[in-house]
Design an enzyme around this catalytic site. Structure first.
Site, PDB file in Angstrom:
ATOM      1  N   THR A  29       0.854  -1.248  -0.200  1.00 32.42           N
ATOM      2  CA  THR A  29      -0.115  -0.167  -0.002  1.00 32.42           C
ATOM      3  C   THR A  29       0.681   1.242  -0.047  1.00 32.42           C
ATOM      4  O   THR A  29       0.531   2.277  -0.760  1.00 32.42           O
ATOM      5  CB  THR A  29      -1.010   0.075   1.336  1.00 32.42           C
ATOM      6  OG1 THR A  29      -0.007  -0.136   2.174  1.00 32.42           O
ATOM      7  CG2 THR A  29      -1.916  -0.908   0.988  1.00 32.42           C
ATOM      8  N   ARG A  37      -8.955  -5.432   1.391  1.00 31.92           N
ATOM      9  CA  ARG A  37     -10.210  -5.230   2.532  1.00 31.92           C
ATOM     10  C   ARG A  37      -9.834  -3.879   3.355  1.00 31.92           C
ATOM     11  O   ARG A  37     -10.685  -4.194   4.346  1.00 31.92           O
ATOM     12  CB  ARG A  37     -10.059  -6.686   3.267  1.00 31.92           C
ATOM     13  CG  ARG A  37     -10.422  -7.770   2.353  1.00 31.92           C
ATOM     14  CD  ARG A  37     -10.354  -9.118   2.992  1.00 31.92           C
ATOM     15  NE  ARG A  37     -10.703  -9.995   1.837  1.00 31.92           N
ATOM     16  CZ  ARG A  37      -9.607 -10.509   1.102  1.00 31.92           C
ATOM     17  NH1 ARG A  37      -8.368  -9.957   1.203  1.00 31.92           N
ATOM     18  NH2 ARG A  37      -9.724 -11.228  -0.148  1.00 31.92           N
ATOM     19  N   ILE A 105       0.908 -10.142  -6.183  1.00 33.00           N
ATOM     20  CA  ILE A 105       1.166 -10.366  -7.711  1.00 33.00           C
ATOM     21  C   ILE A 105       1.682  -9.334  -8.363  1.00 33.00           C
ATOM     22  O   ILE A 105       1.786  -9.363  -9.457  1.00 33.00           O
ATOM     23  CB  ILE A 105      -0.177 -10.721  -8.387  1.00 33.00           C
ATOM     24  CG1 ILE A 105      -1.316  -9.385  -8.271  1.00 33.00           C
ATOM     25  CG2 ILE A 105      -1.019 -11.865  -7.877  1.00 33.00           C
ATOM     26  CD1 ILE A 105      -2.411  -9.571  -9.046  1.00 33.00           C
ATOM     27  N   HIS A 121       0.229 -16.387  -5.327  1.00 35.30           N
ATOM     28  CA  HIS A 121      -1.115 -15.983  -6.095  1.00 35.30           C
ATOM     29  C   HIS A 121      -0.665 -15.654  -7.341  1.00 35.30           C
ATOM     30  O   HIS A 121      -1.314 -15.024  -8.172  1.00 35.30           O
ATOM     31  CB  HIS A 121      -1.694 -15.091  -5.366  1.00 35.30           C
ATOM     32  CG  HIS A 121      -2.570 -15.628  -4.057  1.00 35.30           C
ATOM     33  ND1 HIS A 121      -3.154 -14.731  -3.319  1.00 35.30           N
ATOM     34  CD2 HIS A 121      -2.741 -16.799  -3.659  1.00 35.30           C
ATOM     35  CE1 HIS A 121      -3.709 -15.500  -2.243  1.00 35.30           C
ATOM     36  NE2 HIS A 121      -3.565 -16.608  -2.529  1.00 35.30           N
ATOM     37  N   CYS A 129      -2.354 -18.386 -22.912  1.00 36.41           N
ATOM     38  CA  CYS A 129      -3.755 -18.859 -23.671  1.00 36.41           C
ATOM     39  C   CYS A 129      -4.402 -19.945 -22.936  1.00 36.41           C
ATOM     40  O   CYS A 129      -3.673 -21.076 -22.705  1.00 36.41           O
ATOM     41  CB  CYS A 129      -3.445 -19.010 -25.050  1.00 36.41           C
ATOM     42  SG  CYS A 129      -4.882 -19.815 -25.929  1.00 36.41           S
ATOM     43  N   ASN A 215       0.917  -5.506  11.127  1.00 33.99           N
ATOM     44  CA  ASN A 215      -0.335  -5.393  10.441  1.00 33.99           C
ATOM     45  C   ASN A 215      -0.738  -3.986  10.795  1.00 33.99           C
ATOM     46  O   ASN A 215      -1.013  -4.141  12.117  1.00 33.99           O
ATOM     47  CB  ASN A 215      -0.823  -6.299  10.305  1.00 33.99           C
ATOM     48  CG  ASN A 215      -1.922  -6.571   9.083  1.00 33.99           C
ATOM     49  OD1 ASN A 215      -1.653  -6.388   7.838  1.00 33.99           O
ATOM     50  ND2 ASN A 215      -3.423  -6.557   9.379  1.00 33.99           N
TER      51      ASN A 215
HETATM   52  N1  APR Z   1       1.399  -1.524   6.750  1.00 35.69           N
HETATM   53  C1  APR Z   1       0.716  -2.523   7.629  1.00 35.69           C
HETATM   54  N2  APR Z   1      -0.110  -3.063   7.248  1.00 35.69           N
HETATM   55  C2  APR Z   1      -1.019  -2.560   6.354  1.00 35.69           C
HETATM   56  C3  APR Z   1      -0.400  -1.270   5.449  1.00 35.69           C
HETATM   57  C4  APR Z   1       0.760  -0.809   5.905  1.00 35.69           C
HETATM   58  N3  APR Z   1       1.405   0.255   5.053  1.00 35.69           N
HETATM   59  N4  APR Z   1      -1.522  -1.169   4.600  1.00 35.69           N
HETATM   60  C5  APR Z   1      -2.386  -1.966   4.766  1.00 35.69           C
HETATM   61  N5  APR Z   1      -2.330  -2.768   5.944  1.00 35.69           N
HETATM   62  C6  APR Z   1      -3.140  -4.041   6.229  1.00 35.69           C
HETATM   63  C7  APR Z   1      -4.387  -3.831   6.292  1.00 35.69           C
HETATM   64  O1  APR Z   1      -4.811  -3.338   7.802  1.00 35.69           O
HETATM   65  C8  APR Z   1      -4.858  -5.160   6.147  1.00 35.69           C
HETATM   66  O2  APR Z   1      -5.187  -5.913   7.466  1.00 35.69           O
HETATM   67  O3  APR Z   1      -2.743  -5.027   5.271  1.00 35.69           O
HETATM   68  C9  APR Z   1      -4.023  -5.841   5.442  1.00 35.69           C
HETATM   69  C10 APR Z   1      -4.295  -6.299   3.937  1.00 35.69           C
HETATM   70  O4  APR Z   1      -5.275  -7.487   4.013  1.00 35.69           O
HETATM   71  P1  APR Z   1      -5.917  -7.730   2.584  1.00 35.69           P
HETATM   72  O5  APR Z   1      -6.554  -6.609   2.311  1.00 35.69           O
HETATM   73  O6  APR Z   1      -7.103  -8.700   2.958  1.00 35.69           O
HETATM   74  O7  APR Z   1      -5.026  -8.327   1.826  1.00 35.69           O
HETATM   75  P2  APR Z   1      -4.364  -9.848   1.619  1.00 35.69           P
HETATM   76  O8  APR Z   1      -4.549 -10.359   3.137  1.00 35.69           O
HETATM   77  O9  APR Z   1      -2.825  -9.862   0.884  1.00 35.69           O
HETATM   78  O10 APR Z   1      -5.350 -10.670   0.991  1.00 35.69           O
HETATM   79  C11 APR Z   1      -5.171 -12.029   0.590  1.00 35.69           C
HETATM   80  O11 APR Z   1      -7.133 -11.829  -0.875  1.00 35.69           O
HETATM   81  O12 APR Z   1      -8.390 -11.154  -2.534  1.00 35.69           O
HETATM   82  C12 APR Z   1      -7.178 -11.898  -2.419  1.00 35.69           C
HETATM   83  O13 APR Z   1      -5.831 -12.802  -3.609  1.00 35.69           O
HETATM   84  C13 APR Z   1      -6.017 -11.613  -3.270  1.00 35.69           C
HETATM   85  O14 APR Z   1      -3.947 -12.001  -2.384  1.00 35.69           O
HETATM   86  C14 APR Z   1      -5.056 -11.587  -1.919  1.00 35.69           C
HETATM   87  C15 APR Z   1      -5.685 -12.296  -0.942  1.00 35.69           C
END
Ligand code: APR
Length: 244
Positions: A29, A37, A105, A121, A129, A215
């Protein structure tokens, strides 16, 4: 950031001979890629991934997949690694971590110099293809999707797809080998930037390996972790590196 939690995490890293890192979208991010999420900013805030990012949608309504999901994926590609990615790459060079299992990814760990990276992933830059399996460069899909609904194979006319794991896709063959290897050899797992909500990857946190979590939000596995740091990953990782 809690100094006590940082100290606990640093101690765990010092005492471990085989540390692996599991990363998720929160890792990227700070590179300008929204996670999935987080409330308000997550990529899946306004659309339900189960209705767009699935194998079923790709097969039965490919135009919906390419015009919505794939176009969101395309927004990842001009992004650059952030300080957190670089700290992890330095920790590997220094022998403090052995490798990274990532759900991302975007390829940013490798771009930052990390060598042992398992992209469980897939990687948005690769595609093939679905009929004849010919590999195509990412740019081919992007340019076709700009002018038509669904990208097609130049050899056989089959539909092209990115090499990423969608909901309903099988995991790559080596995923379960990686999990078994972790269970056997990993003595500390550093989990960074994942909500730990999506299986089977979240199951890695249930293998009984001692773990530390960085996190922003809490995760369902915090309770079992030796240390939990609820701070941005780049900030937490920099501080940890300074203390090592
Ligand atoms: N530092 C620490 N944590 C962070 C930061 C940051 N800068 N930015 C966001 N987060 C945390 C958020 O609080 C959240 O709990 O990262 C977490 C990301 O969680 P998700 O959005 O659920 O992503 P992820 O766990 O990678 O998702 C898993 O879901 O949709 C599928 O295939 C997709 O690989 C993905 C999988």
């Amino acid at each position: 950031m809690s100094d006590t939690e940082v100290k606990k995490l640093v101690e765990a890293l010092k005492n471990s001979n085989n540390t692996y890192v599991l990363t998720g979208a929160g890792m990227s991010t700070e590179s300008g890629i929204p996670d999935f999420r987080s409330q308000g900013t997550g990529l899946w805030n306004d659309i339900d991934p189960i209705k767009y990012a699935t194998r079923d949608v790709l097969l039965s309504e490919p135009e919906k997949f390419f015009q919505v999901t794939f176009k969101r994926f395309v927004s990842l590609v001009d992004k650059k690694p952030n300080e957190g990615h670089y700290v992890l790459s330095e920790l590997e060079k220094e022998g403090i971590i052995k490798g990274i299992i990532t759900q991302n990814i975007d390829g940013l760990h490798q771009e930052a110099g990390s060598k042992e990276v398992w992209e469980v992933h897939g990687n948005i830059k690769k595609s093939h293809c679905m009929e004849c399996s010919t590999a195509f460069p990412f740019e081919e899909l992007v340019s076709q999707v700009e002018t038509k609904d669904v990208p097609e194979c130049k050899n056989c006319g089959g539909v092209l797809r990115p090499d990423v794991v969608l909901f309903g896709d099988p995991m790559p063959d080596d995923f379960f080998e990686i999990a078994a290897e972790l269970k056997q050899n990993c003595d500390f797992l550093l989990i960074v930037g994942t909500s730990l909500q999506v299986y089977p990857v979240a199951g890695i946190a249930e293998l009984g390996i001692p773990m530390g979590i960085i996190n922003l939000d809490s995760t369902p596995h915090d309770i079992k972790a030796k240390a939990v740091i609820n701070t941005k990953c780049s900030q937490a990782l920099k501080q940890i590196k300074e203390c090592l």
